[in-house]
Design a protein around this motif. Structure first.
Motif, short mmCIF file in Angstrom:
data_model
loop_
_atom_site.label_atom_id
_atom_site.label_comp_id
_atom_site.label_asym_id
_atom_site.label_seq_id
_atom_site.Cartn_x
_atom_site.Cartn_y
_atom_site.Cartn_z
N LYS A 543 -23.79 -33.49 -6.21
CA LYS A 543 -23.36 -34.24 -5.04
C LYS A 543 -22.21 -33.53 -4.34
CE LYS A 543 -23.25 -37.95 -2.38
NZ LYS A 543 -24.36 -38.25 -1.46
N ARG A 544 -22.40 -33.26 -3.06
CA ARG A 544 -21.34 -32.64 -2.25
C ARG A 544 -20.56 -33.72 -1.53
NH1 ARG A 544 -24.72 -28.78 1.32
NH2 ARG A 544 -23.21 -29.57 2.81
N ARG A 545 -19.25 -33.74 -1.75
CA ARG A 545 -18.42 -34.75 -1.10
C ARG A 545 -17.48 -34.16 -0.06
NH1 ARG A 545 -15.80 -37.80 -6.13
NH2 ARG A 545 -15.32 -35.63 -6.64
N VAL A 546 -17.45 -32.84 0.03
CA VAL A 546 -16.57 -32.18 0.99
C VAL A 546 -17.29 -32.06 2.32
CG1 VAL A 546 -15.32 -30.05 1.52
CG2 VAL A 546 -15.37 -30.93 -0.83
N THR A 547 -16.66 -32.50 3.39
CA THR A 547 -17.24 -32.41 4.73
C THR A 547 -17.07 -30.99 5.26
OG1 THR A 547 -16.75 -34.73 5.18
CG2 THR A 547 -17.17 -33.30 7.08
N ASP A 558 -27.80 -11.27 10.02
CA ASP A 558 -29.19 -10.79 9.92
C ASP A 558 -30.03 -11.69 9.03
OD1 ASP A 558 -28.56 -8.71 11.58
OD2 ASP A 558 -28.35 -7.22 9.97
N GLU A 559 -29.42 -12.29 8.03
CA GLU A 559 -30.16 -13.15 7.11
C GLU A 559 -30.17 -14.60 7.58
OE1 GLU A 559 -27.77 -10.92 6.14
OE2 GLU A 559 -29.35 -9.48 5.66
N GLY A 560 -29.37 -14.93 8.60
CA GLY A 560 -29.33 -16.30 9.11
C GLY A 560 -28.72 -17.28 8.14
N ILE A 561 -27.83 -16.84 7.25
CA ILE A 561 -27.21 -17.73 6.26
C ILE A 561 -25.94 -18.32 6.85
CG2 ILE A 561 -26.23 -17.92 3.95
CD1 ILE A 561 -28.01 -15.56 3.15
N THR A 562 -25.93 -19.63 6.96
CA THR A 562 -24.82 -20.35 7.57
C THR A 562 -23.87 -20.89 6.51
OG1 THR A 562 -26.07 -22.41 7.51
CG2 THR A 562 -26.29 -21.06 9.50
N LYS A 563 -22.80 -21.53 6.99
CA LYS A 563 -21.88 -22.20 6.07
C LYS A 563 -22.64 -23.25 5.25
CE LYS A 563 -17.76 -23.40 7.54
NZ LYS A 563 -16.65 -24.16 8.17
N GLU A 564 -23.52 -24.00 5.92
CA GLU A 564 -24.34 -24.99 5.22
C GLU A 564 -25.23 -24.31 4.17
OE1 GLU A 564 -25.87 -28.89 4.59
OE2 GLU A 564 -24.48 -28.39 6.21
N GLY A 565 -25.81 -23.15 4.51
CA GLY A 565 -26.66 -22.44 3.57
C GLY A 565 -25.88 -21.95 2.36
N LEU A 566 -24.64 -21.48 2.57
CA LEU A 566 -23.82 -21.04 1.45
C LEU A 566 -23.45 -22.22 0.56
CD1 LEU A 566 -22.27 -18.81 -0.03
CD2 LEU A 566 -20.35 -19.21 1.53
N ALA A 567 -23.15 -23.36 1.18
CA ALA A 567 -22.85 -24.56 0.39
C ALA A 567 -24.05 -24.98 -0.44
CB ALA A 567 -22.41 -25.69 1.32
N ALA A 571 -24.16 -25.19 -4.53
CA ALA A 571 -24.54 -26.43 -5.21
C ALA A 571 -25.71 -26.18 -6.17
CB ALA A 571 -24.91 -27.49 -4.17
N GLU A 572 -26.60 -25.28 -5.76
CA GLU A 572 -27.76 -24.97 -6.59
C GLU A 572 -27.37 -24.22 -7.86
OE1 GLU A 572 -31.83 -25.43 -7.09
OE2 GLU A 572 -30.71 -26.02 -5.30
N VAL A 573 -26.43 -23.27 -7.75
CA VAL A 573 -26.08 -22.44 -8.91
C VAL A 573 -24.83 -22.95 -9.63
CG1 VAL A 573 -27.11 -20.43 -7.78
CG2 VAL A 573 -24.63 -20.78 -7.61
N ALA A 629 -6.91 -22.01 -7.42
CA ALA A 629 -7.91 -22.20 -8.49
C ALA A 629 -8.77 -23.39 -8.10
CB ALA A 629 -7.23 -22.43 -9.83
N ILE A 630 -9.85 -23.57 -8.82
CA ILE A 630 -10.68 -24.76 -8.64
C ILE A 630 -11.04 -25.32 -9.99
CG2 ILE A 630 -11.64 -23.95 -6.44
CD1 ILE A 630 -14.28 -23.38 -7.96
N THR A 631 -11.38 -26.62 -9.99
CA THR A 631 -11.72 -27.27 -11.25
C THR A 631 -13.10 -27.91 -11.23
OG1 THR A 631 -10.65 -29.31 -10.52
CG2 THR A 631 -9.30 -27.75 -11.77
N ASP A 632 -13.70 -28.05 -10.03
CA ASP A 632 -14.97 -28.76 -9.94
C ASP A 632 -15.75 -28.29 -8.72
OD1 ASP A 632 -13.59 -29.93 -7.82
OD2 ASP A 632 -13.22 -31.82 -8.88
N LEU A 633 -16.93 -28.91 -8.50
CA LEU A 633 -17.79 -28.54 -7.38
C LEU A 633 -17.11 -28.80 -6.05
CD1 LEU A 633 -20.53 -27.56 -6.28
CD2 LEU A 633 -21.33 -29.92 -6.43
N ASP A 634 -16.32 -29.86 -5.96
CA ASP A 634 -15.61 -30.13 -4.71
C ASP A 634 -14.68 -28.98 -4.37
OD1 ASP A 634 -16.87 -32.54 -4.40
OD2 ASP A 634 -15.25 -33.73 -5.25
N GLY A 635 -14.05 -28.40 -5.39
CA GLY A 635 -13.20 -27.24 -5.14
C GLY A 635 -13.99 -26.07 -4.60
N LEU A 636 -15.19 -25.85 -5.16
CA LEU A 636 -16.02 -24.75 -4.67
C LEU A 636 -16.45 -25.02 -3.23
CD1 LEU A 636 -17.53 -22.12 -5.08
CD2 LEU A 636 -19.35 -23.39 -6.24
N MET A 637 -16.78 -26.28 -2.91
CA MET A 637 -17.14 -26.60 -1.52
C MET A 637 -15.93 -26.41 -0.60
SD MET A 637 -20.34 -27.27 -1.42
CE MET A 637 -20.68 -26.18 -2.80
N GLY A 638 -14.73 -26.65 -1.12
CA GLY A 638 -13.53 -26.37 -0.34
C GLY A 638 -13.40 -24.88 -0.03
#
Length: 833
Positions: A543-547, A558-567, A571-573, A629-638
């Motif tokens: 679950k992504r909670r970061v806007t 060239d690959e068309g990877i957006t901020k949304e795509g990176l998020a 989340a997948e990995v 540093a980060i501690t959770d998925l929200d940190g990675l989304m940050g």
């Protein structure tokens, strides 16, 4: 062995116990031919056996490092005993205790044509026409040394159109699989208890029929009009049983190729004439096939990387007017030279098609098939990040429409959707930010969500211009959208079809982690239905909670990877990357405008930093700025929101700053160093770490090199760990000064590999496992198994294909990473023993 070739097959038979091995008995063939085969043989040492048919036997050489496509590069080829012609199809496992024990696959095969020289005189010049190797080659016998018992030759690629430059990818890494079954030699070894099943032969079975007819049940008829294509039914798993053949699922445009009165036409699956869209090269190649009339079913693709088709690349080439990469793969033959073949068995049609197309890797190619188990073929396809496979009944006729005789199995969820609207970009005028999608259900258009990544800036602009001309004033969906679903949407006539890759459906039928692949102008919107839907028991998404602000900002153009795509990727990995980046000080490569814009490393906190990113104080610098540093998925989304495209962790945790738990040796090849040389360096680092009592794991760096990583029980301090790494690097450079250097100076690195030990100092970092790199291609630093290293190039794994690879892995090659940790107790060796 010297002189063995003159002993016929006696030596071959004497070395083998045929009550224990499935290898064929040695009998000289009466029929002369010019076949060749190369078998990859994982015996005591991995090698490749080159065999040329001559005088009724296979003259054989063990090529220790395998063939090279680099012109002039010499590969040692040790002459061994003659083998029988039947050996050319042997694939399986030679049991332990027998001569040559180990797994064998048919790595390549085809025909050879002598051009010059003389075998008896020790010099052969010949042309190869194989599925992997082609062009001119030389075999030259070396002058033997006194007392030497083996006969050494050199295998050398000639300088011709089939040769590759020094820095090109290695064919051995690109194509590790068997041309007979699609298996790797490791897969054959793992299934040693199973008797290998040969692929279905192309030979046509004998049964009563008109002698003039090319196949059973073929009918003499005028050439038919447009033939409605056969379509495959999607199933979650491929069918089982010997009656099925399995083909790679291509990622391009399905086309029907027709030749009549020397005119070639290419028709889409709905019958549209697209002949002029693809240039003259493909149509000229089709016209050159040895036939008066034909109707061929196939797929036009663009191949990238190591020979995999890519629909996005095909779309880009069409948009740019580029046609030099187009290839037409022929997989079925419905009509040939006055005969309708649609009632003939598939295996007969494919045999005729292979005879027609041939084996040359030109603009028109035969789509080969595999007779192994469908699950094994699919697993192999997914591990290579392909789209999936098509399974077909070998005896089945050609039936138009969607039926049960063709089954498709996919590596990831992917299908076409109707474009019903768009949301404008927040990052630029006249661009789309996302497409609003639907499917037909009982005559009604049903909303299934949006896709907001996968568009290059050029494609986003072209789509905006096209969709603006199609705008309508009300929603085309049968049901009312929620306020969130309708926010910002501009509706269009539901006429365009988009192909989209996605990871799953939510419980309420909305796409999750979707990525745009291209428009499908060969399929009417009215035919688009949901191919699969929400399934009970699916793993819940992280679950992504970061806007995310400006989620459509493009990071990799060239690959068309957006901020949304990176998020979505992170989340997948997340379960895989989390152990390597949480609870550690981090250095970040931030690229607010994407990889082509400004970039800077960030180690300390910054103003406006996302609240989910943690602040940590370095105990040795209490007055300085805090680190991040980060501690959770929200940190990675940050981090994603902050445009952190690369993540570089320390080798220690914030719970134990002064005692590292990881050693990272970075192998960075200089100009002119081959991928095989990098692999060899990694293996040497692995051995030296093992000599010190440490486990070693390997990952691609996402660049040109490899990282060899050793987990530690955190007892030694930073100076001790750095000294160990420095000694190891220095020892390798001292032992092999022509191959390695341990100093950073670029002037000393040409033709050598830098063994970079500096990643192991306090405050130094290395890119995290699974982290993307801020470079064209969006490569990922990928943990791999040691046995995989010769199967992929250095930048094979990307943000786009990594989720498919992870889903296809039967076992995580790094699952024992932390359990393998040991304390650092000894110094690295300074010299080889």
């Amino acid at each position: 062995m010297a002189g063995q070739s003159g002993a016929g097959l006696d030596v071959y038979n004497e070395k083998r116990d045929f009550s224990q091995t499935a290898e064929p008995r040695g009998r000289k063939a009466r029929k002369a031919g010019r076949s060749f085969v190369i078998q990859k043989h994982a015996a005591t040492r991995l090698h490749y056996d080159l065999r040329l048919e001559l005088d009724g036997v296979l003259k054989s050489w063990a090529v220790t490092k395998g063939p090279s496509l680099v012109a002039g590069e010499k590969r040692l080829a040790v002459h061994v005993e003659d083998h029988p012609l039947d050996y050319g199809t042997f694939e399986g496992t030679i049991p332990k205790g027998n001569y040559g024990a180990g797994a064998v696959i048919v790595w390549d095969r085809g025909t050879w044509t002598p051009v010059g020289g003389d075998y008896a005189a020790g010099k052969l010049e010949f042309d190869l026409k194989g599925q992997k190797l082609s062009g001119r080659w030389h075999l030259v016998r070396m002058r033997g040394k006194r007392g030497e018992t083996r006969e050494n030759w050199l295998l050398i690629k000639a300088d011709d159109d089939d040769a590759r430059p020094d820095d090109a990818s290695d064919i051995l890494s690109e194509r590790p699989e068997s041309v007979k079954t699609g298996r790797t030699v490791e897969e054959v070894a793992q299934g040693a208890a199973d008797k290998p099943k040969p692929a279905k032969p192309k030979a046509r079975r004998s049964r009563p029929r008109d002698e003039a007819a090319p196949a059973p049940r073929a009918k003499k008829t005028p050439m038919p009009g447009f033939v409605e294509p056969a379509l495959a039914t999607l199933k979650p798993a491929p069918p089982t049983g010997a009656k099925w053949l399995h083909e790679v699922k291509f990622d391009g445009y399905r086309l029907q190729a027709r030749l009549e009165r020397q005119e070639v036409k290419l028709l889409t699956r709905s019958g549209l004439d697209w002949t002029d869209r693809f240039g003259a090269e493909v149509t000229d190649a089709l016209r050159a096939l040895p036939a008066d009339t034909f109707v061929i079913d196939g797929e036009l693709v663009v191949e990238t990387g190591a020979g995999w088709s890519d629909f996005s690349a095909l779309q880009a080439d069409l948009s740019e007017g580029r046609n030099d990469r187009f290839v037409f793969y022929a997989f079925d033959l419905m009509y040939l030279n006055g005969y309708d073949l649609r009632e003939a068995p598939l295996i007969e049609r494919k045999g005729l098609l292979e005879d027609l197309v041939g084996s040359d890797p030109g603009r028109v190619r035969f789509s080969s098939h595999f007779g192994e188990s469908g699950s094994m073929v699919l697993r192999h396809a997914c591990r290579l990040s392909l789209e999936g496979i098509i399974s077909k009944e070998a005896d089945g006729p050609y039936r138009p429409g969607r039926g049960k005789g063709w089954i498709k199995s996919k590596c990831s969820a992917r299908q076409e959707f109707v474009v019903a609207g768009y949301v404008p970009s927040t990052t630029g005028d006249n661009l789309i930010g996302s497409l609003v999608l639907g499917v037909n259900d009982g005559g009604a258009l049903v909303h299934v969500g949006r896709v907001g990544t996968g568009f290059s800036r050029k494609i986003a602009g072209e789509l905006r211009g096209r969709l603006d001309d199609m705008r309508i004033g009300r929603s085309p969906f049968a049901g009312k959208l929620t306020a969130d679903e309708a926010r910002g949407v501009r509706y269009v006539r539901p006429e365009l079809v988009a192909e989209v890759e996605f990871r799953a459906w939510t419980a309420d039928g909305i796409l999750r982690h979707a990525s745009f692949r291209g428009l499908r102008e060969d399929k009417p919107a009215a035919e688009v239905v949901r191919e699969s839907g929400p399934a009970n028991g699916q793993p819940r998404p992280q679950k992504r909670r970061v806007t995310l602000t400006h989620p459509d900002r493009v990071y990799w153009p060239d690959e068309g990877i957006t901020k949304e795509g990176l998020a979505d990727y992170h989340a997948e990995v997340w379960p895989r990357i989390a152990p390597f980046i949480t609870g550690r000080p981090l250095a970040l490569l931030r690229c607010p405008g994407g990889i082509d814009g400004q970039r800077f490393f960030q180690k300390h906190v910054w103003r406006g930093m996302n609240k989910h990113i943690a602040r940590v104080k370095d105990p040795q610098n209490k007055t300085g700025e805090p680190l991040v540093a980060i501690t959770d998925l929200d940190g990675l989304m940050g981090l994603v929101q902050s445009a952190a495209l690369e993540i570089h962790p320390w080798g220690s945790t914030v719970a134990d700053w002064e005692r590292p738990d990881t050693i990272t040796m970075d192998l960075d090849p200089g100009e002119g160093v081959s991928w095989n040389a990098v692999i060899a360096a990694a293996q040497e680092v692995r051995q030296r770490l093992a000599d010190a009592g440490l486990g070693a794991f390997v990952k691609t760096s996402g660049g040109k090199g490899l990282h060899v990583v050793a987990p530690l029980v955190p007892k030694a301090d930073w100076p001790a760990v750095k000294a160990f790494a420095k000694t190891l690097a220095g020892a390798m450079a001292a032992d092999s000064p022509d191959a390695y250097v341990a100093t950073i100076a670029k002037s000393k690195r040409k033709g050598r590999i830098l063994i970079d030990y500096l990643r192991n100092g306090r405050g130094m970092t290395a890119v995290a496992a699974f982290s993307p790199r801020a470079r064209p291609g969006a490569a990922v630093s990928m943990p791999v198994g040691w046995e995989e290293l010769d199967q992929f190039g250095p930048v094979h794994f990307t943000v786009k294909n990594t989720p498919n690879r992870l889903a296809a892995l039967a076992r995580d090659p790094w699952e024992d990473f932390r359990p393998a940790a040991h304390p650092l107790t000894v110094k690295a060796q300074r010299r080889k023993g």
